[in-house]
Design an enzyme around this catalytic site. Sequence first.
Site, short mmCIF file in Angstrom:
data_model
loop_
_atom_site.label_atom_id
_atom_site.label_comp_id
_atom_site.label_asym_id
_atom_site.label_seq_id
_atom_site.Cartn_x
_atom_site.Cartn_y
_atom_site.Cartn_z
N LYS A 1 0.85 -1.20 0.00
CA LYS A 1 0.00 0.00 0.00
C LYS A 1 0.88 1.25 0.00
O LYS A 1 0.60 2.21 -0.71
CB LYS A 1 -0.93 -0.03 1.22
CG LYS A 1 -2.00 -1.10 1.11
CD LYS A 1 -2.73 -1.36 2.41
CE LYS A 1 -3.67 -2.56 2.21
NZ LYS A 1 -4.26 -3.07 3.44
N GLN B 1 -5.24 -2.68 9.50
CA GLN B 1 -4.82 -3.92 8.83
C GLN B 1 -5.23 -5.13 9.66
O GLN B 1 -4.93 -5.20 10.86
CB GLN B 1 -3.29 -3.89 8.63
CG GLN B 1 -2.74 -5.02 7.79
CD GLN B 1 -3.22 -4.95 6.34
OE1 GLN B 1 -3.21 -3.90 5.72
NE2 GLN B 1 -3.62 -6.08 5.79
N ASP C 1 -12.15 1.14 3.23
CA ASP C 1 -12.33 -0.31 3.00
C ASP C 1 -13.80 -0.66 2.79
O ASP C 1 -14.12 -1.78 2.42
CB ASP C 1 -11.82 -1.10 4.22
CG ASP C 1 -10.37 -1.56 4.06
OD1 ASP C 1 -9.91 -1.67 2.91
OD2 ASP C 1 -9.73 -1.81 5.09
#
Length: 292
Positions: free
Chosen positions: A51, A95, A118
Site C-alpha cells: 500500500k 490492517q 475499506d
Amino acid sequence: MKKLLASEVLPDLETGIAAEIGALRGRGVEPALAVILAGDNPESQAYVGRKRKMAEKLGLRSVECNLPAGISQRELEAEIHRLNGDPDIHGVLCQLPLPGHLDGNRIPELIDPLKDVDCFHPYNFGLLARGTPRFVPCTAAGILALLAHYRIALSGRQVVVIGRSNIVGRPLSLLLSQKGHDATVTLCHSRTADLPRIASRAHILVAAIGSPEWVVPEMIAEGATVIDVGMNRVEDPSRPRGYRLVGDVDFEAASARASAITPVPGGVGPLTVVMLMRNTVLAARLQSGHGA
Ligand code: NAP
C-alpha cells in the site's frame, strides 16, 4: 486460455488516480491515507508495504501507525478516534488480522464512515447493499475494473462466487447482481451442497475461499472466465523465502478448461491496492467539498 493480468489494467487506473490527486493538490487538498498496523505479523507488514509503495507511486500521502502487539483494545480505539478527528487524514484502515486479544469485529463501526475506505462500516455496507454505494470495497472494485477492461460481459450471465466474507465474496455478489452489471449471482460457502455442480454452470467463476488450489477443473465450465482472489502461502524450499503464493484455483489444471483466468500473483491483488488509493481520493473529495 487468456491470462487476465493486473499489469494490463493498472496503467489507465493509475494515470486517472494520479491526475485526480494532482487536481486536489492544486486546490490545496493533499489526499492522505492512514494505515494502522498492530503487531508485527510479516504478512500484514508485506500488505502495508504494498500500500505504501502504491501511494508513493501515485503521489498520495500515506501515514503508517505502527502499534505494539500488546496494545490494549482501548488504546487501539483511541488511535482510530484520533485519526477520525484529524482533518489532514482522509482515509483510515486497520490492517487485519489483529493480534488475538483484540476484537477486530468492533473496528468497522469505529472508523468515521466518510474515512472508511475499506467500506466495512455498516452504514457504507448498507449503501452498497441497497445499490447506492459510496465506497466500493477494494477487491470487488478491482475485479469489476478487470472484467470491464477485458470486456467480459456480465449482463444476464451466470456468476458463481465461492466465499461469502464481508471483505470479498458478499460485497462482490451484491455488486454483480445490481442494475448496471445485471449478472445472475449464486453465492456459495462451506455449507453449500453440490458446490462442484453449481460452480460448473458458471460463465464466470470467482473463488474467494482461502484454500490453496481448491478449485479443480471439474468445477469449471468449458470456456468459463475464472477470477482467483485467493492468496495462499505454501511451503516451497526451492524459493529464497521458503514459500510461494498460490491462489484458490489450481491454475495449470484450470487453464485446460477456462477461456480466461487471473493468475496469482499478478491478477486481482494489485488491483485491490490501487482501488484503495481510488477510495482515498474519493474520501478526500467528499471531505474537502470538491465533489464526488
Ligand atoms: P474468509 O473471511 O476466510 O472467507 C472465506 C469464505 O470461503 C467463507 O465464506 C467460507 O465459508 C468459504 N469457504 C471456505 N472453505 C470453503 C469450502 N471448502 N467450500 C466452500 N466455501 C468455503 O476469507 P476472505 O477474507 O474472503 O479471503 C478469501 C481469500 O482471498 C484468501 O486467500 C485471502 O487471502 C484472499 N484475499 C485476496 C485479496 C486480494 O486482493 N487478492 C483480498 C482479500 C482476500 P463459510 O462462510 O461457510 O465459512
